[in-house]
Design a protein around this motif. Structure first.
Motif, PDB file in Angstrom:
ATOM      1  N   ALA A 126       4.755   1.954  -4.757  1.00  0.00           N
ATOM      2  CA  ALA A 126       4.094   2.409  -5.703  1.00  0.00           C
ATOM      3  C   ALA A 126       6.026   2.603  -6.386  1.00  0.00           C
ATOM      4  CB  ALA A 126       3.857   4.089  -4.894  1.00  0.00           C
ATOM      5  N   THR A 144       3.745  11.064   9.389  1.00  0.00           N
ATOM      6  CA  THR A 144       1.857  11.269   9.293  1.00  0.00           C
ATOM      7  C   THR A 144       1.411  10.294   9.323  1.00  0.00           C
ATOM      8  OG1 THR A 144       2.372  12.280   7.720  1.00  0.00           O
ATOM      9  CG2 THR A 144       2.366  13.089  10.065  1.00  0.00           C
ATOM     10  N   LEU A 145       1.934   9.230   8.190  1.00  0.00           N
ATOM     11  CA  LEU A 145       1.224   8.886   7.338  1.00  0.00           C
ATOM     12  C   LEU A 145       0.912   6.921   8.009  1.00  0.00           C
ATOM     13  CD1 LEU A 145      -0.739   9.611   4.750  1.00  0.00           C
ATOM     14  CD2 LEU A 145       1.101   7.789   3.814  1.00  0.00           C
ATOM     15  N   MET A 195      13.692  10.751  -0.462  1.00  0.00           N
ATOM     16  CA  MET A 195      12.218   9.212   0.114  1.00  0.00           C
ATOM     17  C   MET A 195      11.155  10.613   0.809  1.00  0.00           C
ATOM     18  SD  MET A 195      11.736   5.821   1.405  1.00  0.00           S
ATOM     19  CE  MET A 195      10.769   5.856   2.973  1.00  0.00           C
ATOM     20  N   PRO A 196       9.695  10.319   0.986  1.00  0.00           N
ATOM     21  CA  PRO A 196       8.860  11.063   1.544  1.00  0.00           C
ATOM     22  C   PRO A 196       8.728  10.838   3.048  1.00  0.00           C
ATOM     23  CG  PRO A 196       7.886   9.851  -0.258  1.00  0.00           C
ATOM     24  CD  PRO A 196       9.579   9.238   0.028  1.00  0.00           C
ATOM     25  N   GLU A 218       0.544  -1.265  -0.239  1.00  0.00           N
ATOM     26  CA  GLU A 218       0.092  -0.037   0.335  1.00  0.00           C
ATOM     27  C   GLU A 218       0.713   1.675  -0.025  1.00  0.00           C
ATOM     28  OE1 GLU A 218      -3.160   0.435   3.058  1.00  0.00           O
ATOM     29  OE2 GLU A 218      -2.812   2.203   2.483  1.00  0.00           O
ATOM     30  N   HIS A 219       2.224   1.232   1.227  1.00  0.00           N
ATOM     31  CA  HIS A 219       2.261   1.881   0.779  1.00  0.00           C
ATOM     32  C   HIS A 219       3.758   2.758   0.265  1.00  0.00           C
ATOM     33  CE1 HIS A 219      -0.602   4.248   3.768  1.00  0.00           C
ATOM     34  NE2 HIS A 219      -0.475   2.752   4.588  1.00  0.00           N
TER      35      HIS A 219
END
Lengths: 211, 298
Positions: free
Chosen positions: B146, B279-280, B274-275, B142-143
């Motif tokens: 991508a 928070t996610l 890399m983000p 999911e995270h």
């Protein structure tokens, strides 16, 4: 006097019948639409701001390419959606969306909180060829975005002026420098700027109503 | 006009409409005139069109009446229980926000303790638990997938392979945890302005030699390497994870291992990002991801 007598009168008098039909079909609108026109307007949430020139161009490209055919921009107040996309959509988040792009179908995921989830570079690769990063993706490729200038019509300041007239708080200075702000930008740059601007408004208490 | 006015407007129009519909329905079936007609054989309405055309006058089937009546009753019951009549919230005090809050609470009660349980386990325990690793794999899908790909092998010559031995920002559990939480921003400067084309070619040769594991000490370009590149990549080319300077002594090159890609990297530089996921993802999710990633690498 009973319903049958009224019915008879209506049947024999076309003018009265037309008026009667109009009246009855107006009731729904009188209840649903009229009050919402006169009620207080929806206020933007604390972090909602008008789109910058680049974001605005990107948004128009998003509309042109029909992205909202497959991507919604509304998180419904349902458990599964809130777990996946965070807080449900709030009316105040959409005040600068003309027209709104809530969409009604998700072939791809909801995009209302996609900003900063991926890097700019990922968005660029993905828009030019989705299969490069998501092998099973069925999203179409948009390679021409890279080749076209975002402000090729040289009209971004006019678009902002139109929105200013509708009440978006653009300053005249912002409108004057808009063309310079987006000079040299490709459509790809603009739509990535727009996508990165779609963020969750953390100032809204998710338990509070408004959607 | 004030809010109260519109509230009453909605309520009164709604109730009047319901009442009107009820009266029309009742009247159409049970007015005395109508009932007399219904009993007659071959009943006709009184209206005459075009001198001799008459409409049949029998009422509609009675089950239509019961259908309409039950719909009206259902509407009234609905409006008593749920919001609809102006500001009246309905007897159940139902709202989509309440429903969501309740479901979130139930969700938290079910999964909160399980999340806590993950936090007290150590990494090898987590890695031994097949169910948890399946959850971690889905989280990765999911995270992370991508960019890094579903198999974590990296993609598009941009996003690093997480199954090999090279870790640009460090491969300890602490490093990986920090990378996920805070994100990383890598900037390699471009040297096209400082290096001549000859120097760029020689430097490319040096990097290629290094990646084959051969000594580059004797190469004439080495002093320039020491002056320009060693700050991040170290004099021996083994890299510096604190600065995100990749190891050049293996054949793993994120942006492509061929000569042209390496020369382009030296000339134009590279920016990698890399983000930050703090928070996610919550602590439990990050811990599961770290466990899964370190389990699957070489």
């Amino acid at each position: 006097m009973n319903a049958i007598d009224i019915h008879r009168k209506l049947e024999e008098n076309a003018g009265l019948l037309i008026f009667g039909i109009l009246f009855v079909s107006a009731i729904g609108g009188l209840v649903q639409i009229l009050p919402s026109i006169f009620q207080e307007t929806v206020e933007p949430t604390a972090e909602t701001r008008p789109y910058t020139a680049a974001e605005l161009l990107g948004r128009d490209i998003y509309i042109r390419e029909g992205c909202s055919t497959c991507h919604s921009q509304q998180v419904r107040p349902l458990l599964a959606e809130v777990i996946r996309y965070e807080a449900p959509a709030h009316a105040g988040e959409s005040v600068y969306d003309r027209p709104f792009l809530w969409g009604s179908k998700r072939t791809g995921p909801d995009l209302s909180r996609v900003g900063e989830k991926y890097t700019d570079e990922w968005q660029r690769i993905h828009l030019v060829n989705p299969r490069a990063v998501v092998p099973k993706s069925i999203m179409p490729a948009y390679p021409w975005l890279e080749r076209r200038k975002a402000n090729s019509g040289n009209d971004v300041h006019l678009r902002m002026k139109a929105l200013q007239r509708l009440g978006h708080p653009y300053t005249d200075e912002e409108i004057t420098r808009a063309a310079a702000d987006v000079a040299g930008m490709t459509e790809l740059d603009a739509i990535v700027a727009y996508l990165q601007s779609l963020k969750i408004d953390t100032s809204v208490d998710p338990s509070e109503g408004g959607h | 006009m004030p809010f109260e006015f519109w509230s009453w407007w909605v309520a009164i129009l709604t109730l009047t409409s319901l009442f009107g519909l009820g009266w029309v329905t009742y009247s159409a079936y049970f007015s005395p005139d109508r009932r007399a007609k219904a009993d007659e054989e071959g009943a006709q309405s009184d209206t005459v069109w075009d001198q001799n055309l008459r409409e049949g006058g029998r009422p509609a089937p009675i089950w239509w009446f019961w259908l309409l009546l039950s719909l009206l009753v259902a509407s009234v019951v609905y409006l008593m229980l749920y919001p609809g009549l102006g500001v009246f919230q309905g007897a159940l005090n139902w709202s989509s926000d309440h429903r969501l809050a309740n479901r979130l609470m139930a969700y938290e009660m079910t999964f909160g303790p399980k999340r806590e349980a993950v936090l007290v386990k150590n990494y090898s325990e987590l890695q031994a638990d097949e169910d948890l690793m399946k959850i971690a794999e889905r989280l990765f899908g999911e995270h992370c997938a991508a960019c890094h790909g579903l198999d974590a092998r990296g993609q598009a010559n941009r996003f690093p392979n997480l199954t090999d031995s090279e870790w640009i920002w460090g491969g300890t559990i602490g490093d990986i945890d920090k990378t996920i939480r805070e994100g990383r921003t890598a900037n390699m400067a471009g040297w096209a302005d400082s290096f001549s084309d000859d120097e760029l070619n020689l430097m490319t040769d040096l990097v290629l030699e290094m990646s084959r594991g051969e000594s580059v000490e004797e190469l004439p370009i080495k002093p320039l390497y020491d002056a320009s590149c060693a700050a991040c990549h170290e004099a021996d080319g083994t890299g510096n994870p604190l600065l995100g300077g990749p190891d050049l002594t293996n054949d793993i090159h994120l942006y492509g291992s061929d000569r042209a890609s390496i020369k382009y990297t030296i000339a134009q530089g590279r920016n990698g990002e890399m983000p930050a996921f703090k928070t996610l993802l919550d602590n439990t999710e990050i811990k599961l991801l770290v466990a899964w990633i370190t389990k699957n690498r070489k």
